[in-house]
Enzyme design. Structure first.
Site, mmCIF file in Angstrom:
data_model
loop_
_atom_site.group_PDB
_atom_site.id
_atom_site.type_symbol
_atom_site.label_atom_id
_atom_site.label_comp_id
_atom_site.label_asym_id
_atom_site.label_seq_id
_atom_site.Cartn_x
_atom_site.Cartn_y
_atom_site.Cartn_z
ATOM 1 N N THR A 219 1.001 -1.222 -0.291
ATOM 2 C CA THR A 219 -0.132 0.282 0.146
ATOM 3 C C THR A 219 0.756 1.715 0.041
ATOM 4 O OG1 THR A 219 -1.945 -1.411 0.815
ATOM 5 C CG2 THR A 219 -1.717 1.679 1.019
ATOM 6 N N ARG A 247 -11.103 -10.779 -1.830
ATOM 7 C CA ARG A 247 -11.030 -10.284 -0.680
ATOM 8 C C ARG A 247 -10.657 -8.588 -0.678
ATOM 9 N NH1 ARG A 247 -6.617 -6.335 1.757
ATOM 10 N NH2 ARG A 247 -5.837 -7.213 4.009
HETATM 11 N N1 GLY Z 1 -3.606 -1.769 4.169
HETATM 12 C C1 GLY Z 1 -3.744 -2.858 3.222
HETATM 13 C C2 GLY Z 1 -5.137 -3.436 2.795
HETATM 14 O O1 GLY Z 1 -4.863 -4.518 3.973
HETATM 15 O O2 GLY Z 1 -5.035 -4.590 2.175
#
Ligand code: GLY
Length: 371
Positions: A219, A247
């Site tokens: 991220t 997900r």
């Molecule tokens: N913080 C990124 C994720 O858990 O997808």
């Protein structure tokens, strides 16, 4: 571009209009405006690392566009994160991001514009290297906030975004194949055994140098404030490495992976998305800042909240503390900022009139997630 040249060119290229006459007298330049806000861009550490073959990192690019070009803050931040999304060397964001359990790269992103009080997001989008730009299009061109999966891809296709069959690089495919070889996800063990097996395989792959531990959840979050005090933010990710297909993490969810209140500040996150989602920490941080907390204290309070709400044994280390990392980046309307983390060792990126820097995050706890 090195730091010295960056500072020189930034001042020469535009800040002089805003800083005279003190700069002309040889004193340290101070940006002047009605709110006396010093522009700043903050990001996760990858925001001052990857350049995709160019001259500038994400925070440099965003700061330069904001201060020299007069670009809209969100446009500048998105141009910054585009560098990281497009860089094949960051395997946690955009093109070349580590794929899901089926080997497919699925991306999440959202953005929020403080002055416009608008936001847009996409989740689980495939085939588009720059999901942050699709998130911005959702914000600007629809009445919705979040478009997911096939719908997000079709939305992007309709707007002329290039749709590719596969966003893997040779590296991301190779690492995924190795993970698959070590842990066949098609068996779908019971949740506890599966989580344990996943941790074991990840630990092994980190120990063998195949996996950057900072990129398991990956991220980039990037937030900025300009001299007029306008605040925006963006978060973009390939999410958890080898996630169950479909997900979605915290990154595209307002209040979790990102939150902006144009009058108060911005906050965003990297790290274990599920822990953030259960606590909506970006919203919590902005609300803490609204009550007067400094960005650092506001962020540490969010880490405390996560620690207090992490009670399942599978999520605790041998010391009874969270066995995962999570970081927050926060910026207030005065231009004050901070990066905080659950454990020591994390860093964050910032660019001000001093140029780009990578600074240590303030940790809540001592020790390590995996002790
Ligand atoms: N913080 C990124 C994720 O858990 O997808």
């Amino acid at each position: 571009m090195n730091r010295r040249r960056f500072v020189q060119s930034t001042v020469a290229g535009g800040l002089t209009l805003a800083v005279a006459p003190r700069a002309l007298l040889g004193q340290a330049p101070t940006v002047m405006n009605s709110k006396s806000v010093k522009p700043a861009v903050i990001a996760s550490a990858n925001g001052n690392k990857f350049k995709n073959g160019g001259e500038m990192t994400c925070v440099q690019k965003a700061f330069t566009m904001m201060t020299q070009g007069g670009a809209d803050v969100l446009d500048a931040l998105i141009a910054g994160v585009n560098i990281v999304e497009l860089d094949p060397l960051d395997d946690s964001v955009g093109y070349g991001g580590l794929p899901n359990a089926d080997g497919v790269v699925q991306l999440d992103s959202c953005c929020m514009h403080g002055p416009k009080r608008r936001a847009g997001g996409v989740a689980c989008i495939e085939g588009v290297r720059t999901p942050s730009l699709v998130a911005k299009a959702v914000m600007e061109q629809t009445d919705h906030h979040l478009i997911v999966g096939k719908g997000a891809q079709e939305f992007a296709r309709g707007l002329g975004f290039k749709i590719e069959d596969d966003l893997n690089t040779e590296h991301s495919r190779k690492v995924w194949l190795e993970w698959k070889r070590r842990m066949d996800p098609s068996h779908y063990l019971d949740p506890e055994k599966r989580a344990e097996a996943r941790r074991k395989v990840m630990r092994e792959m980190v120990a063998e140098g195949m996996l950057d531990p900072r990129h398991i959840y990956g991220t980039i979050n990037c937030d900025g404030i300009n001299a007029k005090g306008e605040i925006c933010g963006v978060t973009t990710t390939s999410g958890l490495a080898w996630k169950i297909p479909g997900r979605v993490g915290d990154s595209p969810i307002l209040g979790a992976g990102l939150y902006v209140d144009g009058e108060i500040g911005a906050a965003g996150s990297t790290g274990r998305g599920e822990a953030n989602l259960y606590n909506l920490c970006s919203f919590l941080i902005v609300e803490n800042m609204r009550r007067g907390m400094h960005p650092k204290d506001a962020g540490l309070d969010a880490c405390k909240r996560i620690k207090a709400n992490t009670v399942e044994k599978r999520l605790l280390n041998s010391k009874g503390k969270p066995n995962f990392g999570i970081n927050f980046y926060a910026l207030n309307a005065k231009g004050e900022y901070a990066g905080v983390s659950m454990y020591p060792g994390a860093s964050y990126a910032v660019c001000t009139e001093k140029g780009p820097e990578t600074l240590p995050c303030e940790p809540l706890l001592e020790g390590k997630a995996d002790e």
